[in-house]
Design a protein around this motif. Structure first.
Motif, PDB file in Angstrom:
ATOM      1  N   PHE A 225       0.862  -1.187   0.000  1.00 36.70           N
ATOM      2  CA  PHE A 225       0.000   0.000   0.000  1.00 36.70           C
ATOM      3  C   PHE A 225       0.896   1.234   0.000  1.00 36.70           C
ATOM      4  O   PHE A 225       1.721   1.423   0.894  1.00 36.70           O
ATOM      5  N   ASN A 226       0.724   2.048  -0.993  1.00 38.87           N
ATOM      6  CA  ASN A 226       1.537   3.262  -1.144  1.00 38.87           C
ATOM      7  C   ASN A 226       1.098   4.333  -0.142  1.00 38.87           C
ATOM      8  O   ASN A 226      -0.086   4.667  -0.073  1.00 38.87           O
ATOM      9  N   ALA A 227       2.034   4.883   0.587  1.00 39.13           N
ATOM     10  CA  ALA A 227       1.750   5.988   1.509  1.00 39.13           C
ATOM     11  C   ALA A 227       3.052   6.721   1.790  1.00 39.13           C
ATOM     12  O   ALA A 227       4.109   6.098   1.888  1.00 39.13           O
ATOM     13  N   GLN A 228       2.955   8.028   1.925  1.00 38.06           N
ATOM     14  CA  GLN A 228       4.149   8.811   2.240  1.00 38.06           C
ATOM     15  C   GLN A 228       4.461   8.829   3.737  1.00 38.06           C
ATOM     16  O   GLN A 228       5.556   9.200   4.137  1.00 38.06           O
ATOM     17  N   ALA A 229       3.484   8.430   4.567  1.00 42.53           N
ATOM     18  CA  ALA A 229       3.698   8.399   6.016  1.00 42.53           C
ATOM     19  C   ALA A 229       2.856   7.289   6.633  1.00 42.53           C
ATOM     20  O   ALA A 229       1.771   6.975   6.139  1.00 42.53           O
ATOM     21  N   SER A 230       3.375   6.715   7.718  1.00 44.73           N
ATOM     22  CA  SER A 230       2.658   5.669   8.449  1.00 44.73           C
ATOM     23  C   SER A 230       2.664   6.014   9.928  1.00 44.73           C
ATOM     24  O   SER A 230       3.679   6.480  10.468  1.00 44.73           O
ATOM     25  N   VAL A 231       1.535   5.774  10.573  1.00 42.09           N
ATOM     26  CA  VAL A 231       1.409   6.006  12.022  1.00 42.09           C
ATOM     27  C   VAL A 231       1.066   4.673  12.679  1.00 42.09           C
ATOM     28  O   VAL A 231       0.090   4.022  12.297  1.00 42.09           O
ATOM     29  N   TRP A 232       1.877   4.277  13.650  1.00 44.24           N
ATOM     30  CA  TRP A 232       1.717   2.973  14.291  1.00 44.24           C
ATOM     31  C   TRP A 232       0.968   3.141  15.612  1.00 44.24           C
ATOM     32  O   TRP A 232       1.459   3.737  16.546  1.00 44.24           O
ATOM     33  N   ALA A 233      -0.262   2.599  15.658  1.00 40.63           N
ATOM     34  CA  ALA A 233      -1.122   2.779  16.834  1.00 40.63           C
ATOM     35  C   ALA A 233      -1.798   1.473  17.217  1.00 40.63           C
ATOM     36  O   ALA A 233      -2.967   1.447  17.580  1.00 40.63           O
ATOM     37  N   THR A 234      -1.044   0.388  17.137  1.00 41.83           N
ATOM     38  CA  THR A 234      -1.615  -0.923  17.469  1.00 41.83           C
ATOM     39  C   THR A 234      -1.762  -1.082  18.976  1.00 41.83           C
ATOM     40  O   THR A 234      -1.315  -0.246  19.756  1.00 41.83           O
ATOM     41  N   GLY A 235      -2.346  -2.209  19.357  1.00 38.71           N
ATOM     42  CA  GLY A 235      -2.564  -2.489  20.777  1.00 38.71           C
ATOM     43  C   GLY A 235      -1.273  -2.633  21.557  1.00 38.71           C
ATOM     44  O   GLY A 235      -0.170  -2.667  20.993  1.00 38.71           O
ATOM     45  N   ALA A 236      -1.427  -2.738  22.861  1.00 34.22           N
ATOM     46  CA  ALA A 236      -0.283  -2.751  23.766  1.00 34.22           C
ATOM     47  C   ALA A 236       0.511  -4.047  23.661  1.00 34.22           C
ATOM     48  O   ALA A 236      -0.044  -5.123  23.467  1.00 34.22           O
ATOM     49  N   SER A 237       1.827  -3.923  23.804  1.00 33.52           N
ATOM     50  CA  SER A 237       2.692  -5.087  23.958  1.00 33.52           C
ATOM     51  C   SER A 237       3.609  -4.821  25.155  1.00 33.52           C
ATOM     52  O   SER A 237       3.886  -3.673  25.502  1.00 33.52           O
ATOM     53  N   ALA A 238       4.056  -5.890  25.784  1.00 27.05           N
ATOM     54  CA  ALA A 238       4.836  -5.757  27.014  1.00 27.05           C
ATOM     55  C   ALA A 238       6.274  -5.356  26.718  1.00 27.05           C
ATOM     56  O   ALA A 238       6.854  -5.804  25.723  1.00 27.05           O
ATOM     57  N   PRO A 239       6.875  -4.509  27.563  1.00 31.54           N
ATOM     58  CA  PRO A 239       8.308  -4.224  27.417  1.00 31.54           C
ATOM     59  C   PRO A 239       9.096  -5.533  27.489  1.00 31.54           C
ATOM     60  O   PRO A 239       8.809  -6.400  28.310  1.00 31.54           O
ATOM     61  N   SER A 240      10.095  -5.693  26.632  1.00 34.82           N
ATOM     62  CA  SER A 240      10.800  -6.973  26.523  1.00 34.82           C
ATOM     63  C   SER A 240      11.509  -7.383  27.807  1.00 34.82           C
ATOM     64  O   SER A 240      11.645  -8.580  28.092  1.00 34.82           O
ATOM     65  N   TRP A 241      11.941  -6.415  28.605  1.00 35.03           N
ATOM     66  CA  TRP A 241      12.701  -6.775  29.800  1.00 35.03           C
ATOM     67  C   TRP A 241      11.847  -7.421  30.885  1.00 35.03           C
ATOM     68  O   TRP A 241      12.382  -8.070  31.792  1.00 35.03           O
ATOM     69  N   ILE A 242      10.530  -7.279  30.789  1.00 35.21           N
ATOM     70  CA  ILE A 242       9.661  -7.904  31.791  1.00 35.21           C
ATOM     71  C   ILE A 242       9.799  -9.428  31.740  1.00 35.21           C
ATOM     72  O   ILE A 242       9.981 -10.094  32.760  1.00 35.21           O
ATOM     73  N   ALA A 243       9.710 -10.002  30.532  1.00 37.02           N
ATOM     74  CA  ALA A 243       9.783 -11.455  30.384  1.00 37.02           C
ATOM     75  C   ALA A 243      11.151 -11.993  30.787  1.00 37.02           C
ATOM     76  O   ALA A 243      11.276 -13.158  31.193  1.00 37.02           O
ATOM     77  N   GLN A 244      12.192 -11.165  30.685  1.00 43.68           N
ATOM     78  CA  GLN A 244      13.545 -11.596  31.020  1.00 43.68           C
ATOM     79  C   GLN A 244      13.866 -11.430  32.502  1.00 43.68           C
ATOM     80  O   GLN A 244      14.944 -11.812  32.949  1.00 43.68           O
ATOM     81  N   SER A 245      12.921 -10.881  33.262  1.00 39.93           N
ATOM     82  CA  SER A 245      13.198 -10.529  34.652  1.00 39.93           C
ATOM     83  C   SER A 245      13.065 -11.685  35.627  1.00 39.93           C
ATOM     84  O   SER A 245      13.580 -11.614  36.743  1.00 39.93           O
TER      85      SER A 245
END
Length: 366
Positions: A225-245
């Motif tokens: 899909f052609n676009a000059q700009a993209s805005v990323w506003a998907t649902g929440a994901s956990a910070p990666s360091w949480i799973a490694q803690s």
């Protein structure tokens, strides 16, 4: 002296800081670890994009709240937790010991290839607002004619309609992409789908974005899909360091907590807001629940410091959702009931301003 370490300046921790400022706890050292001195109230950010508010209208001074609570403010980010040593590791390499730890760091946006470099992400807020200023000026110069917004939850819809309102009179086409239907399972879904259609927004459900390129987005099935700009506003994901803690997590990597907001594996660790997942009581990642958890979290942290039993957090079976539509118009939903109009926007505006003022403390920003 016991050390209570708050990591993150999220909505729940605002209530904790205010509580300890209102009634200091003896024999307690309080610290706040936050990458910024300011917290932004997420409910007003689309209004900033639309031009209804200034950034400072939804900004809360964590430094002032911390000072009033007698807390040390550490401007740094957490990159890890060592529960065995009771230490939090920071981006600058500092190791902060704690007796009681509370996490309210929000969430990240799950991103495919290229999104970090090429898409404007809605989190963190400060970077998003700075990026939006640049995008807006590019659109006004005619350099951006099509904007793809990825994520059709309430946040994505609000940001898209806010950008469209701010660029009224500028020839820009907005397109919305989402794996799920627009506002899936939300009481305001039908009203929002109608409003998007009436405003010329093409919504593509069931379309997974695999990558962001310099000239658009790559979709599953080999489509581009052609676009000059993209805005990323998907649902929440956990910070990666949480799973490694070593802390117990849910299948998505969020901190698994009981109804008392305590870690399922380490009861001296608490978590609230987006980063927490209450076992057996799944709720959408929403500022509404973070705000409601705040007073219970504050009381339970006090109880933990004195060895008392914590109280459970009882979320309501339904909650009010208010979705702004770019202009001074909004949709309210309560369960399956949905109402809309300019009066709903004024109602939302009063609620949002009241929330921010609660934590202003008469500082220069008020």
């Amino acid at each position: 002296m016991k050390h209570l370490l708050l990591v993150g300046g999220g909505h729940s921790h605002l209530a904790v800081l205010k509580s300890f400022g209102d009634a200091p706890a003896g024999g307690v050292q309080l610290s706040l670890l936050s990458p910024s001195r300011h917290a932004f109230y997420s409910g007003m950010v689309p209004g900033v994009v639309a031009g209804h508010y200034r950034p400072e209208d939804c900004r809360i001074d964590l430094g002032a709240l911390a000072a009033r609570a007698g807390a040390r403010l550490i401007e740094d980010s957490a990159t890890g937790v060592d529960p065995a040593r009771r230490e939090v590791v920071t981006a600058q390499g500092e190791r902060l010991r704690y007796d009681i730890l509370s996490l309210d760091v929000g969430s990240a946006t799950g991103e495919p290839a290229g999104a970090t470099q090429r898409a404007l992400r809605v989190r963190p807020v400060e970077a998003f607002l700075a990026g939006w200023e640049r995008l807006r000026e590019s659109a006004r110069r005619g350099e951006v004619r099509r904007i793809a917004v990825i994520g059709a939850g309430a946040g994505g819809v609000e940001v898209l309609l806010a950008m469209q309102h701010a660029l009224a009179g500028v020839v820009v086409e907005f397109t919305l992409f989402s794996e799920l239907p627009v506002l899936a399972g939300h009481g305001a879904r039908r009203a929002i789908v109608r409003i998007l259609g009436a405003r010329g927004v093409a919504a593509h459900s069931g379309q997974k974005v695999l990558a962001v390129s310099k000239d658009g987005v790559e979709l599953d099935g080999g489509k581009h899909f052609n676009a000059q700009a993209s805005v990323w506003a998907t649902g929440a994901s956990a910070p990666s360091w949480i799973a490694q803690s070593g802390l117990a997590t849910d299948p998505l990597g969020f901190v698994a907590v009981s109804d008392t907001l305590q870690s399922r594996s380490h009861p001296e660790v608490f978590a609230a807001g987006d980063v927490a997942s209450v076992t057996g009581g799944a709720r959408p990642k929403s500022g509404v629940f973070a705000v409601r958890q705040g007073p219970v979290l504050a009381r339970n942290l006090r109880r933990a410091l004195t060895g008392e039993a914590p109280e459970p957090f009882r979320p309501p079976s339904r909650s009010l959702a208010l979705i702004s539509c770019g202009d001074r118009y909004a949709v309210a939903s309560w369960g399956r009931l949905a109402l809309e109009g300019a009066w709903v926007w004024r109602w939302k505006d009063r609620i949002d301003r009241r929330f921010v003022e609660r934590y202003r403390l008469g500082t220069a920003e008020s």
